[in-house]
Write a protein that holds these residues in place. Structure first.
Motif, mmCIF file in Angstrom:
data_model
loop_
_atom_site.group_PDB
_atom_site.id
_atom_site.type_symbol
_atom_site.label_atom_id
_atom_site.label_comp_id
_atom_site.label_asym_id
_atom_site.label_seq_id
_atom_site.Cartn_x
_atom_site.Cartn_y
_atom_site.Cartn_z
ATOM 1 N N ALA A 15 60.064 46.706 12.624
ATOM 2 C CA ALA A 15 60.252 46.828 14.076
ATOM 3 C C ALA A 15 59.585 48.053 14.683
ATOM 4 N N ARG A 16 59.403 49.105 13.886
ATOM 5 C CA ARG A 16 58.931 50.376 14.434
ATOM 6 C C ARG A 16 57.597 50.773 13.793
ATOM 7 N N GLU A 17 56.511 50.510 14.484
ATOM 8 C CA GLU A 17 55.192 50.861 13.963
ATOM 9 C C GLU A 17 55.018 52.368 13.831
ATOM 10 N N ASP A 18 55.755 53.136 14.633
ATOM 11 C CA ASP A 18 55.628 54.593 14.604
ATOM 12 C C ASP A 18 56.327 55.224 13.413
ATOM 13 N N VAL A 19 57.186 54.471 12.750
ATOM 14 C CA VAL A 19 57.964 55.006 11.634
ATOM 15 C C VAL A 19 57.201 54.838 10.324
ATOM 16 N N ILE A 20 56.897 55.955 9.683
ATOM 17 C CA ILE A 20 56.215 55.933 8.389
ATOM 18 C C ILE A 20 57.224 56.114 7.254
ATOM 19 N N CYS A 21 58.252 56.930 7.478
ATOM 20 C CA CYS A 21 59.211 57.247 6.414
ATOM 21 C C CYS A 21 60.637 57.122 6.933
ATOM 22 N N LEU A 77 78.932 45.965 3.382
ATOM 23 C CA LEU A 77 77.760 46.296 2.575
ATOM 24 C C LEU A 77 76.517 45.667 3.197
ATOM 25 N N THR A 78 75.479 46.471 3.362
ATOM 26 C CA THR A 78 74.297 46.034 4.122
ATOM 27 C C THR A 78 73.349 45.235 3.239
ATOM 28 N N VAL A 79 73.704 43.994 2.963
ATOM 29 C CA VAL A 79 72.876 43.144 2.106
ATOM 30 C C VAL A 79 72.558 41.796 2.749
ATOM 31 N N VAL A 80 72.997 41.592 3.990
ATOM 32 C CA VAL A 80 72.796 40.317 4.673
ATOM 33 C C VAL A 80 71.674 40.464 5.693
ATOM 34 N N ALA A 81 70.678 39.605 5.595
ATOM 35 C CA ALA A 81 69.509 39.707 6.470
ATOM 36 C C ALA A 81 69.866 39.571 7.945
ATOM 37 N N GLY A 82 70.947 38.887 8.240
ATOM 38 C CA GLY A 82 71.343 38.696 9.630
ATOM 39 C C GLY A 82 71.677 39.981 10.355
ATOM 40 N N GLU A 83 71.946 41.058 9.608
ATOM 41 C CA GLU A 83 72.280 42.326 10.241
ATOM 42 C C GLU A 83 71.035 43.073 10.727
ATOM 43 N N LYS A 84 69.872 42.679 10.258
ATOM 44 C CA LYS A 84 68.646 43.415 10.564
ATOM 45 C C LYS A 84 68.424 43.590 12.061
ATOM 46 N N GLU A 85 68.523 42.515 12.812
ATOM 47 C CA GLU A 85 68.241 42.580 14.245
ATOM 48 C C GLU A 85 69.219 43.504 14.952
ATOM 49 N N ARG A 86 70.480 43.436 14.583
ATOM 50 C CA ARG A 86 71.482 44.294 15.216
ATOM 51 C C ARG A 86 71.252 45.754 14.857
ATOM 52 N N LEU A 87 70.863 46.012 13.619
ATOM 53 C CA LEU A 87 70.597 47.385 13.201
ATOM 54 C C LEU A 87 69.411 47.969 13.979
ATOM 55 N N VAL A 88 68.349 47.192 14.096
ATOM 56 C CA VAL A 88 67.158 47.635 14.827
ATOM 57 C C VAL A 88 67.495 47.872 16.293
ATOM 58 N N ASN A 89 68.308 46.985 16.880
ATOM 59 C CA ASN A 89 68.710 47.169 18.277
ATOM 60 C C ASN A 89 69.543 48.434 18.445
ATOM 61 N N SER A 90 70.375 48.734 17.468
ATOM 62 C CA SER A 90 71.188 49.949 17.524
ATOM 63 C C SER A 90 70.310 51.192 17.491
ATOM 64 N N LEU A 91 69.305 51.187 16.630
ATOM 65 C CA LEU A 91 68.412 52.341 16.495
ATOM 66 C C LEU A 91 67.537 52.518 17.736
ATOM 67 N N GLY A 92 67.026 51.418 18.273
ATOM 68 C CA GLY A 92 66.150 51.495 19.434
ATOM 69 C C GLY A 92 64.913 52.328 19.144
ATOM 70 N N THR A 93 64.611 53.276 20.010
ATOM 71 C CA THR A 93 63.431 54.127 19.846
ATOM 72 C C THR A 93 63.779 55.491 19.252
ATOM 73 N N LYS A 94 65.032 55.666 18.855
ATOM 74 C CA LYS A 94 65.464 56.961 18.328
ATOM 75 C C LYS A 94 65.135 57.095 16.845
ATOM 76 N N ASN A 95 65.196 58.328 16.349
ATOM 77 C CA ASN A 95 64.878 58.598 14.936
ATOM 78 C C ASN A 95 66.078 59.081 14.141
ATOM 79 N N PHE A 96 67.239 59.109 14.769
ATOM 80 C CA PHE A 96 68.466 59.539 14.103
ATOM 81 C C PHE A 96 69.507 58.441 14.278
ATOM 82 N N LEU A 97 70.084 57.989 13.168
ATOM 83 C CA LEU A 97 71.067 56.908 13.226
ATOM 84 C C LEU A 97 72.275 57.258 12.377
ATOM 85 N N ILE A 98 73.452 57.163 12.983
ATOM 86 C CA ILE A 98 74.702 57.270 12.229
ATOM 87 C C ILE A 98 75.251 55.867 12.055
#
Length: 245
Positions: A91-97, A138-159
């Motif tokens: 989702a984030r082309e700017d993220v390398i690491c 436990l984060t092993v279900v692919a369905g969580e990916k979209e929600r996780l990415v939406n939570s992060l948005g454009t920020k670089n720090f995630l709790i």
């Protein structure tokens, strides 16, 4: 293997050794990934089953964005790591690491309803920069990916609530610097809370200009470069075997 990939392998392996040196390892769990430029979202991740102190440039695993392994390593990537990291890298082309921790302090703050407060030297540097993601098990279900990415948005720090902490960077050193600041902010909050004494609030106008003040401190240097190099010199003196290719 390109020269760029070789360099990234050495630097990422060094990062794993730095994490181990700092006590940020968690048995064989958790993960740091780096995207390989000029590839179709290929990235490197640690072999699931090895301690961070055993990671080397040569035993890092190469995977694609769908989690398919691209080498003949006898090890496999951590399934939870693949869900989290593949989601963000896609989702984030700017993220390398990307780095993810379950430290005591980070996990404590992740379990606190108010999350990270901006009332200490390090947390105020992160004013309005921290995102939150609700716990889904436990984060092993692919369905969580979209929600996780939406939570992060454009920020670089995630709790990750009830879970741990995660940071992104445009380089390995930047991710490390971001994670160190977030970890220190959590450590100080937990220590301050344990004192049982009233805390001094930080005024909103001070918090709002923290990013500007930080840019003066760094003097335009690439984020995290000096800090990462200093820590890499330490792990080199302890054991430079991580450089093995």
């Amino acid at each position: 293997m390109s020269a760029t990939e070789k360099e990234l392998r050495i630097q990422l392996a060094a990062c794993y050794r730095i994490f181990a040196h700092l006590g940020w390892d968690e048995l064989i769990f958790n993960h740091i990934t780096v995207k390989i430029p000029e590839t179709d979202h290929h990235f490197l991740i640690n072999p699931y089953g090895l301690h961070y102190s055993e990671v080397t440039a040569s035993n890092l695993i190469k995977v694609d964005i769908n989690g398919q392994q691209l080498d003949d390593s006898p090890y496999r990537p951590n399934p939870a790591g693949m869900v989290i990291h593949s989601a963000v890298h896609a989702a984030r082309e700017d993220v390398i690491c990307i780095g993810h921790l379950h430290t005591d302090a980070g996990s404590v703050v992740a379990c606190q309803q108010e999350g990270l407060r901006t009332d200490n030297f390090y947390s105020v540097l992160l004013h309005k920069q921290v995102a939150y993601h609700d716990f889904e098990g436990l984060t092993v279900v692919a369905g969580e990916k979209e929600r996780l990415v939406n939570s992060l948005g454009t920020k670089n720090f995630l709790i990750l609530r009830n879970h741990g902490i995660l940071t992104c960077g445009r380089s390995i050193p930047e991710m490390f610097s971001n994670l160190w600041i977030l970890q220190r902010a959590c450590e100080i909050q937990v220590a301050a809370d344990s004192s049982g004494r009233p805390l001094i609030p930080i005024a909103d106008d001070i918090a709002d200009k923290s990013f500007e003040l930080l840019s003066i401190q760094t003097a335009g240097a690439p984020s995290g470069a000096l800090e990462f190099s200093a820590m890499q010199r330490i792990v080199d003196r302890i054991d430079s075997s991580y450089r093995d290719l």
